[in-house]
Design a protein around this motif. Structure first.
Motif, PDB file in Angstrom:
ATOM      1  N   ILE A  38      -0.793   9.895  -3.048  1.00 15.84           N
ATOM      2  CA  ILE A  38      -1.813   9.992  -2.008  1.00 15.84           C
ATOM      3  C   ILE A  38      -1.301   9.273  -0.775  1.00 15.84           C
ATOM      4  O   ILE A  38      -0.265   8.604  -0.805  1.00 15.84           O
ATOM      5  CB  ILE A  38      -3.160   9.393  -2.465  1.00 15.84           C
ATOM      6  N   SER A  39      -2.045   9.395   0.332  1.00 16.11           N
ATOM      7  CA  SER A  39      -1.589   8.771   1.564  1.00 16.11           C
ATOM      8  C   SER A  39      -1.871   7.274   1.559  1.00 16.11           C
ATOM      9  O   SER A  39      -2.774   6.794   0.863  1.00 16.11           O
ATOM     10  CB  SER A  39      -2.289   9.415   2.774  1.00 16.11           C
ATOM     11  N   GLN A  40      -1.091   6.546   2.382  1.00 14.52           N
ATOM     12  CA  GLN A  40      -1.314   5.098   2.505  1.00 14.52           C
ATOM     13  C   GLN A  40      -2.681   4.818   3.102  1.00 14.52           C
ATOM     14  O   GLN A  40      -3.358   3.856   2.724  1.00 14.52           O
ATOM     15  CB  GLN A  40      -0.207   4.475   3.365  1.00 14.52           C
ATOM     16  N   HIS A  91      -5.356   6.588   2.687  1.00 16.31           N
ATOM     17  CA  HIS A  91      -6.342   6.751   1.631  1.00 16.31           C
ATOM     18  C   HIS A  91      -6.390   5.508   0.737  1.00 16.31           C
ATOM     19  O   HIS A  91      -7.457   5.044   0.331  1.00 16.31           O
ATOM     20  CB  HIS A  91      -6.017   7.996   0.812  1.00 16.31           C
ATOM     21  N   VAL A  92      -5.201   4.942   0.401  1.00 14.81           N
ATOM     22  CA  VAL A  92      -5.149   3.715  -0.409  1.00 14.81           C
ATOM     23  C   VAL A  92      -5.870   2.575   0.310  1.00 14.81           C
ATOM     24  O   VAL A  92      -6.640   1.824  -0.294  1.00 14.81           O
ATOM     25  CB  VAL A  92      -3.684   3.325  -0.702  1.00 14.81           C
ATOM     26  N   ALA A 143       0.652   4.207  -2.730  1.00 17.97           N
ATOM     27  CA  ALA A 143       0.416   5.597  -2.310  1.00 17.97           C
ATOM     28  C   ALA A 143       1.487   6.517  -2.881  1.00 17.97           C
ATOM     29  O   ALA A 143       1.201   7.634  -3.345  1.00 17.97           O
ATOM     30  CB  ALA A 143       0.394   5.671  -0.777  1.00 17.97           C
ATOM     31  N   GLN A 168       0.831  -1.203   0.000  1.00 20.46           N
ATOM     32  CA  GLN A 168       0.000   0.000   0.000  1.00 20.46           C
ATOM     33  C   GLN A 168       0.868   1.257   0.000  1.00 20.46           C
ATOM     34  O   GLN A 168       0.491   2.271  -0.617  1.00 20.46           O
ATOM     35  CB  GLN A 168      -0.923  -0.012   1.217  1.00 20.46           C
ATOM     36  N   SER A 169       1.997   1.189   0.656  1.00 24.01           N
ATOM     37  CA  SER A 169       2.871   2.382   0.707  1.00 24.01           C
ATOM     38  C   SER A 169       3.442   2.689  -0.674  1.00 24.01           C
ATOM     39  O   SER A 169       3.541   3.875  -1.069  1.00 24.01           O
ATOM     40  CB  SER A 169       3.993   2.166   1.717  1.00 24.01           C
TER      41      SER A 169
END
Length: 265
Positions: free
Chosen positions: A239-241, A243-244, A234, A230-231
């Motif tokens: 976008i932020s992790q 948010h993902v 992102a 996820q990082s």
């Protein structure tokens, strides 16, 4: 009336004279006296049943078990025989006992169910092969020779020969013929593809994935098909992790709800 079961000359040497006993048996009502007379008749005919069982030696079945099957056929013959028809008991008992033994082989000795016609072909081919092996030396009888001997077509002989190898099944742990490396039949078997269990799920979700917005579809592709964290997703999308993570959870919940809501066809 006396119960006479003494032996006299018959078409079969071991056939006892039980004509009077059978007539008495037919006239007696059910009860201990009739049961005792029936048992004596069966006992008198057991030597013939044993002789018939002996004809089927060396066919893969224990001889003692064959004697039991023959005895069962004899009991059925005694119970069904009608002396009023005027036929000798042995003319009825012999095919009855023999048929019981053959049914035993057909129903209990074959590992796989084989049509009765094929079983009969196997027996005729086996007998023809045994007889021809005594007249030809240094080789096995040919298909044509066995066909002529058994009065069968060559195609039927080939079917019978295949059935000769189908009487019993090999263990999956049996080593393959000619092999010296321990390779067994089980090693040659295929395995179920684990992906088959997901085929229905994949096909059900495919059109829903295609209907997602481009960004959500790209996120799911990178996460589940690209195996990206996820990082990393992102970072790539800016976008932020968190948010993902929320987008992945929301998409998965929506897809699951859509698939489960669809009625079965």
């Amino acid at each position: 009336m006396p119960n006479r079961t003494h032996t006299k000359r018959h078409p079969h040497d071991d056939a006892p004279d039980t004509a009077d006993a059978f007539r008495e048996l037919a006239a007696l009502p059910a009860g201990p006296r009739r049961d005792a007379l029936r048992a004596r008749i069966v006992e008198a005919w057991l030597p013939m049943a044993d002789r018939l069982a002996g004809r089927f030696r060396n066919r893969g079945e224990n001889h003692e078990d064959l004697r039991q099957v023959a005895a069962l056929g004899l009991v059925k013959a005694v119970d069904r025989y009608d002396p009023a028809r005027g036929h000798a008991f042995e003319s009825y008992a012999v095919p009855t006992v023999t048929g019981e033994i053959k049914r035993h082989f057909r129903d209990h000795m074959w590992t796989l169910h084989v049509p009765r016609r094929v079983q009969d072909l196997r027996n005729r081919v086996r007998i023809a092969g045994q007889e021809l092996s005594q007249t030809v030396s240094g080789r096995s009888p040919t298909v044509a020779e066995m066909a002529e001997r058994a009065q069968l077509s060559e195609e039927d002989v080939r079917t019978g020969l295949e059935a000769l190898e189908s009487f019993s099944a090999l263990s999956l742990d049996a080593e393959l013929p000619g092999g010296e490396d321990g390779y067994s039949l089980s090693d040659a078997l295929g395995a179920v593809d684990p992906a088959l269990a997901t085929v229905v799920d994949r096909e059900a979700v495919r059109p829903r994935l295609a209907a997602l917005p481009e960004r959500e579809r790209a996120i799911l592709y990178m996460r589940f098909f690209g195996d990206m964290t996820q990082s990393r997703i992102a970072e790539r999308l800016g976008i932020s992790q968190m948010h993902v993570s929320r987008l992945i959870s929301r998409c998965c919940d929506r897809l699951r709800e859509q698939v489960l809501r669809e009625p079965l066809r």
